[in-house]
Scaffold this active site. Sequence first.
Site, PDB file in Angstrom:
ATOM      1  N   SER A 158       0.807  -1.905  -0.267  1.00 21.55           N
ATOM      2  CA  SER A 158      -0.190  -0.149  -0.143  1.00 21.55           C
ATOM      3  C   SER A 158       0.763   1.200   0.436  1.00 21.55           C
ATOM      4  O   SER A 158       1.579   1.141  -1.338  1.00 21.55           O
ATOM      5  CB  SER A 158      -0.810  -0.226   1.050  1.00 21.55           C
ATOM      6  OG  SER A 158      -1.723   1.031   1.502  1.00 21.55           O
ATOM      7  N   ASP A 215      -8.537  -4.619  -5.521  1.00 22.57           N
ATOM      8  CA  ASP A 215      -8.419  -4.332  -4.358  1.00 22.57           C
ATOM      9  C   ASP A 215      -9.264  -3.254  -4.412  1.00 22.57           C
ATOM     10  O   ASP A 215      -8.634  -1.575  -4.787  1.00 22.57           O
ATOM     11  CB  ASP A 215      -7.244  -3.985  -5.111  1.00 22.57           C
ATOM     12  CG  ASP A 215      -6.201  -2.848  -3.490  1.00 22.57           C
ATOM     13  OD1 ASP A 215      -6.502  -2.154  -2.584  1.00 22.57           O
ATOM     14  OD2 ASP A 215      -5.680  -3.656  -3.124  1.00 22.57           O
ATOM     15  N   HIS A 248      -6.912  -6.810  -0.214  1.00 24.96           N
ATOM     16  CA  HIS A 248      -6.627  -5.068  -0.225  1.00 24.96           C
ATOM     17  C   HIS A 248      -4.669  -5.352  -0.321  1.00 24.96           C
ATOM     18  O   HIS A 248      -4.754  -6.641   0.882  1.00 24.96           O
ATOM     19  CB  HIS A 248      -6.545  -4.047   0.856  1.00 24.96           C
ATOM     20  CG  HIS A 248      -5.581  -2.994   0.284  1.00 24.96           C
ATOM     21  ND1 HIS A 248      -4.872  -2.119  -0.565  1.00 24.96           N
ATOM     22  CD2 HIS A 248      -4.530  -2.621   1.608  1.00 24.96           C
ATOM     23  CE1 HIS A 248      -3.938  -1.144  -0.166  1.00 24.96           C
ATOM     24  NE2 HIS A 248      -3.428  -0.868   1.163  1.00 24.96           N
TER      25      HIS A 248
END
Length: 515
Positions: free
Chosen positions: A226, A453, A480
């Site tokens: 991320s 995602d 995610h």
Amino acid sequence: MAGLLAVLTVLLGACSGTDDTAQTAPPPPEPAQLAAFYSQKLQWGPCTDYASSSSDASSFQDPSLDCTRVRVPLNYDQPQGATAEVALLRRKATGDKIGSLFMDPGGPGVSGTSFGASQAKSLGDGPLGKRFDLIGFDPRGVGASRPAIDCLDDEQNDEERTKTFSDPSPGGVAAAEADSKLFADRCAQKTGGDKLEYMGTRDVARDMDVMRAAVGDEKLTYAGFSYGTELGTAYAEAFPQRVRALVLDGAIDPTQSPIDSSVKQSAGFQLAFDNFAKDCTSKPNCPLGTDPAQATARFQAIMRPLLDKPVPIGDGRTLGFDDALTGVTQALYLSDYWPILQRGISEVATGSGRVLGLLADSYYERDEQGRYTNSLEAFQAITCVNQPPVTDPAQVKELADRTDQAAPFRSTGRGAVAAKDACAFWPVPPTQTPHTPNAPGLPPTLVVSVTGDPATPYQAGVDLAQQLGGSLLKVEGNQHTASLRGDPCIDPKVISYLIDLKEPDEGAQCSLPPA
């Protein structure tokens, strides 16, 4: 961050792709003015004093873990001035050691030492634990690093979560902006305005190079998830010839503007909600009914009454509209949470906010004693120095309207509130802007991107892999990030890359099991 220079994408293979000579050439010398930082000797010891949450207090007692802090300049342009300390947690390699594998879970603001402890537990007995020291770190300002970003006390955090700014009138906008300015002022007062400027990705990337040298590695091996992909990209740009391997999972596209990034993320969460709704409406007792096409409307009918009448959580607190949406968002990160989300929505329909309140607590990192980590405060502070603020009234309105339209499940139904956020009132300027990465001599990288995602949409991974001239591993699924979680298709490819520098075959892809 959004795409201002997309027209240059075609050129990226030439300026930031692989270079066979870079694989064997020694990295450039480290800057002489920073020698005291690069050559420091680390003092590793028990991790118990590094815990920043109640869960860390338990996991950090593992005797296989040790911790330290790395000293770095607060301002790299003034290395003789004030310093900061970055917290590291390590599990030593148990076999033929290649070097260190640094890991960051994202956020920004999430504790990397906490993530490192969990990864050490899951990866320690496998091939990565044998070949690498597994290292998680808290970026400057976060978790156990010093100085820490601090904006609100626990009571103020609880109070902020009860607020919903749903009035699009001038008075409603003014109230929302006053609250945003108050938050920015509190951050400046409690953290120190002279420190906030140096909490962004630009400076963390330089810290990562000091950390690499301090643990004795000639080149960096890194896995970022991320926001951790933004750190990895920034490191690649600043130190391309000091990269050994980069895994970037759940990519942030550095070319995106704040408006485009926010809108695309909102659309990603709407897609995740729609996928959840398809699953829910196919099962008995779904609070959204049996028709996926009507699920958003049914959800709105359940949630919008919270704007005027919050429901009890069960511990003396109440769940309002914004907090409920936070709980829903938390559950949309991973399809494994869908059954819990179905139960939480059903509870709200019957007048209880217990499950969604607990999910929101998880998002905010609030423990059972009502204590918060600084993760969400750090998220805001780091975000505000990582991107230019949106201050033009026309752009503020555009952002409000487009995000409201992109994610109707989140909409109040009262109209978008075109209020400037806290970054518009931030006391220091941003330290970076959207741009196309330029990393000449960068060795092959691996980007992992999941089609469903919600937080970092799939296309951002496609774009980042192209921008860096690296490989893309496509993952079909609804969550995610996906790597280093035990998947029998994904993990062998990622591990082979990290250990042997073997990229997946072109067009490689995997599929996650259905929820």
